[in-house]
Design a protein around this motif. Structure first.
Motif, PDB file in Angstrom:
ATOM      1  N   LEU A 194       0.831  -1.204   0.000  1.00  0.00           N
ATOM      2  CA  LEU A 194       0.000   0.000   0.000  1.00  0.00           C
ATOM      3  C   LEU A 194       0.869   1.258   0.000  1.00  0.00           C
ATOM      4  CD1 LEU A 194      -2.809  -1.091   2.502  1.00  0.00           C
ATOM      5  CD2 LEU A 194      -2.950  -0.979   0.010  1.00  0.00           C
ATOM      6  N   GLN A 195       1.964   1.220   0.754  1.00  0.00           N
ATOM      7  CA  GLN A 195       2.874   2.374   0.803  1.00  0.00           C
ATOM      8  C   GLN A 195       3.549   2.589  -0.555  1.00  0.00           C
ATOM      9  OE1 GLN A 195       3.291   4.698   3.124  1.00  0.00           O
ATOM     10  NE2 GLN A 195       1.655   3.689   4.271  1.00  0.00           N
ATOM     11  N   ASN A 196       3.971   1.505  -1.193  1.00  0.00           N
ATOM     12  CA  ASN A 196       4.617   1.628  -2.512  1.00  0.00           C
ATOM     13  C   ASN A 196       3.658   2.210  -3.544  1.00  0.00           C
ATOM     14  OD1 ASN A 196       6.967   0.564  -1.489  1.00  0.00           O
ATOM     15  ND2 ASN A 196       6.564  -1.521  -2.210  1.00  0.00           N
ATOM     16  N   ARG A 197       2.430   1.731  -3.522  1.00  0.00           N
ATOM     17  CA  ARG A 197       1.437   2.246  -4.476  1.00  0.00           C
ATOM     18  C   ARG A 197       1.139   3.717  -4.196  1.00  0.00           C
ATOM     19  NH1 ARG A 197      -3.326  -2.237  -5.505  1.00  0.00           N
ATOM     20  NH2 ARG A 197      -1.967  -3.964  -6.101  1.00  0.00           N
ATOM     21  N   LYS A 198       1.113   4.047  -2.897  1.00  0.00           N
ATOM     22  CA  LYS A 198       0.821   5.438  -2.510  1.00  0.00           C
ATOM     23  C   LYS A 198       1.938   6.365  -2.987  1.00  0.00           C
ATOM     24  CE  LYS A 198      -0.443   8.129   1.550  1.00  0.00           C
ATOM     25  NZ  LYS A 198       0.167   8.457   2.814  1.00  0.00           N
ATOM     26  N   LEU A 199       3.174   5.922  -2.815  1.00  0.00           N
ATOM     27  CA  LEU A 199       4.326   6.720  -3.268  1.00  0.00           C
ATOM     28  C   LEU A 199       4.211   6.982  -4.773  1.00  0.00           C
ATOM     29  CD1 LEU A 199       7.244   7.875  -2.738  1.00  0.00           C
ATOM     30  CD2 LEU A 199       8.083   5.612  -3.399  1.00  0.00           C
ATOM     31  N   LEU A 200       3.916   5.924  -5.529  1.00  0.00           N
ATOM     32  CA  LEU A 200       3.786   6.053  -6.987  1.00  0.00           C
ATOM     33  C   LEU A 200       2.615   6.978  -7.342  1.00  0.00           C
ATOM     34  CD1 LEU A 200       4.640   5.161  -9.851  1.00  0.00           C
ATOM     35  CD2 LEU A 200       3.160   3.173  -9.600  1.00  0.00           C
ATOM     36  N   ARG A 201       1.495   6.730  -6.717  1.00  0.00           N
ATOM     37  CA  ARG A 201       0.273   7.489  -7.033  1.00  0.00           C
ATOM     38  C   ARG A 201       0.441   8.971  -6.710  1.00  0.00           C
ATOM     39  NH1 ARG A 201      -2.921   4.176  -4.415  1.00  0.00           N
ATOM     40  NH2 ARG A 201      -2.895   5.392  -2.506  1.00  0.00           N
ATOM     41  N   GLU A 202       0.947   9.262  -5.519  1.00  0.00           N
ATOM     42  CA  GLU A 202       1.067  10.667  -5.110  1.00  0.00           C
ATOM     43  C   GLU A 202       2.105  11.392  -5.957  1.00  0.00           C
ATOM     44  OE1 GLU A 202       1.455  10.836  -0.857  1.00  0.00           O
ATOM     45  OE2 GLU A 202      -0.678  10.384  -0.602  1.00  0.00           O
ATOM     46  N   GLY A 203       3.206  10.702  -6.267  1.00  0.00           N
ATOM     47  CA  GLY A 203       4.237  11.306  -7.113  1.00  0.00           C
ATOM     48  C   GLY A 203       3.706  11.593  -8.505  1.00  0.00           C
ATOM     49  N   MET A 204       3.002  10.644  -9.079  1.00  0.00           N
ATOM     50  CA  MET A 204       2.482  10.825 -10.437  1.00  0.00           C
ATOM     51  C   MET A 204       1.452  11.954 -10.474  1.00  0.00           C
ATOM     52  SD  MET A 204       4.125   8.782 -12.412  1.00  0.00           S
ATOM     53  CE  MET A 204       3.192   8.578 -13.928  1.00  0.00           C
ATOM     54  N   LYS A 205       0.608  12.004  -9.453  1.00  0.00           N
ATOM     55  CA  LYS A 205      -0.426  13.055  -9.415  1.00  0.00           C
ATOM     56  C   LYS A 205       0.188  14.450  -9.385  1.00  0.00           C
ATOM     57  CE  LYS A 205      -4.479  10.939  -7.255  1.00  0.00           C
ATOM     58  NZ  LYS A 205      -5.209  10.862  -5.970  1.00  0.00           N
ATOM     59  N   LYS A 206       1.312  14.579  -8.683  1.00  0.00           N
ATOM     60  CA  LYS A 206       1.980  15.889  -8.586  1.00  0.00           C
ATOM     61  C   LYS A 206       2.343  16.433  -9.966  1.00  0.00           C
ATOM     62  CE  LYS A 206       4.519  15.312  -4.249  1.00  0.00           C
ATOM     63  NZ  LYS A 206       3.841  16.246  -3.368  1.00  0.00           N
ATOM     64  N   PHE A 207       2.530  15.537 -10.924  1.00  0.00           N
ATOM     65  CA  PHE A 207       3.008  15.963 -12.241  1.00  0.00           C
ATOM     66  C   PHE A 207       1.943  15.788 -13.332  1.00  0.00           C
ATOM     67  CE2 PHE A 207       6.545  15.090  -9.505  1.00  0.00           C
ATOM     68  CZ  PHE A 207       7.290  16.247  -9.657  1.00  0.00           C
ATOM     69  N   GLY A 208       0.687  15.698 -12.907  1.00  0.00           N
ATOM     70  CA  GLY A 208      -0.416  15.735 -13.877  1.00  0.00           C
ATOM     71  C   GLY A 208      -0.896  14.387 -14.371  1.00  0.00           C
ATOM     72  N   PHE A 209      -0.475  13.308 -13.717  1.00  0.00           N
ATOM     73  CA  PHE A 209      -0.908  11.969 -14.138  1.00  0.00           C
ATOM     74  C   PHE A 209      -1.974  11.437 -13.182  1.00  0.00           C
ATOM     75  CE2 PHE A 209       3.311  12.438 -15.939  1.00  0.00           C
ATOM     76  CZ  PHE A 209       3.174  11.895 -17.208  1.00  0.00           C
ATOM     77  N   ASN A 210      -3.039  10.901 -13.750  1.00  0.00           N
ATOM     78  CA  ASN A 210      -4.156  10.417 -12.935  1.00  0.00           C
ATOM     79  C   ASN A 210      -4.278   8.903 -13.012  1.00  0.00           C
ATOM     80  OD1 ASN A 210      -5.009  13.156 -12.370  1.00  0.00           O
ATOM     81  ND2 ASN A 210      -5.602  13.214 -14.522  1.00  0.00           N
TER      82      ASN A 210
END
Ligand code: ZN
Length: 204
Positions: free
Chosen positions: A161-177
């Motif tokens: 869950l932490q790994n997915r969160k890191l990926l998700r939050e990082g991607m969102k910061k740069f315009g990826f949903n």
């Protein structure tokens, strides 16, 4: 008769020319950054279709999508990770091949309806690797079609869950949903506003 051969020759070459032009504006990610890892699964038989769909391994993206992904990769580097890409631009013809084999709209976009954002060179399939190239544990393999791969499935080990969160939050910061059913898939902002493309990769 000779004249018709000439016209046919011209038309065939013009088609090739216009196809090349159609994707000439895309960025070949490998050419602009050395900081990504690539494992373009559909250029191999190691994918859920067990079939090689692409003639060669390439990550082509709209320039603004490539720029955003480079920024995201720099962000992940600060945590000691790097983006590993599984898929980028996918020609519409490849989407049709996938749909023929696996016509399930939950996991494969229908090429005859709204089509995939991959066909618009505005989606990426990816994971994170450490600097030794080891993939972070995301709970399932790429293209695992089931609820274990869903973003809203929290019945997973805390580290996943932490790994997915890191990926998700990082991607969102740069315009990826993210999308709900695949932890590896991200659409760029306004993804469906970009045109669908069908040119094949230039493998020369
Ligand atoms: Zn995808």
């Amino acid at each position: 008769m000779y004249k018709w051969y000439l016209i046919l020759f011209f038309l065939l070459n013009y088609k090739g020319y216009s196809q090349a032009q159609e994707i000439a504006h895309l960025t070949n990610l490998e050419e602009v950054s050395k900081n990504f890892t690539f494992d373009i699964k559909y250029a191999t038989e190691n994918n859920f279709l067990e079939k090689k769909i692409y003639d060669c391994s390439k990550c082509l993206l709209l320039p603004k999508v490539a720029d955003a992904l480079i920024a995201a990769n720099n962000y992940f580097c600060e945590f000691g990770y790097q983006i590993k890409l599984y898929d980028c631009y996918r020609p519409l013809s490849a989407q049709k091949v996938m749909w023929e084999i696996f016509p399930n709209a939950m996991y494969v976009a229908n090429p005859y309806r709204n089509k995939s954002v991959h066909n618009r060179a505005a989606a990426v399939d990816l994971t994170l690797v450490d600097f030794d190239g080891c993939e972070l544990d995301m709970g399932t393999t790429y293209d695992f079609f089931g609820k274990e791969a869903h973003q809203d499935n929290f019945n997973l080990p805390e580290a996943v869950l932490q790994n997915r969160k890191l990926l998700r939050e990082g991607m969102k910061k740069f315009g990826f949903n993210p999308i709900r059913t695949e932890w590896w898939h991200y659409d760029f902002t306004n993804a469906y506003s970009f045109p669908v493309l069908n040119s094949l990769f230039d493998c020369d």
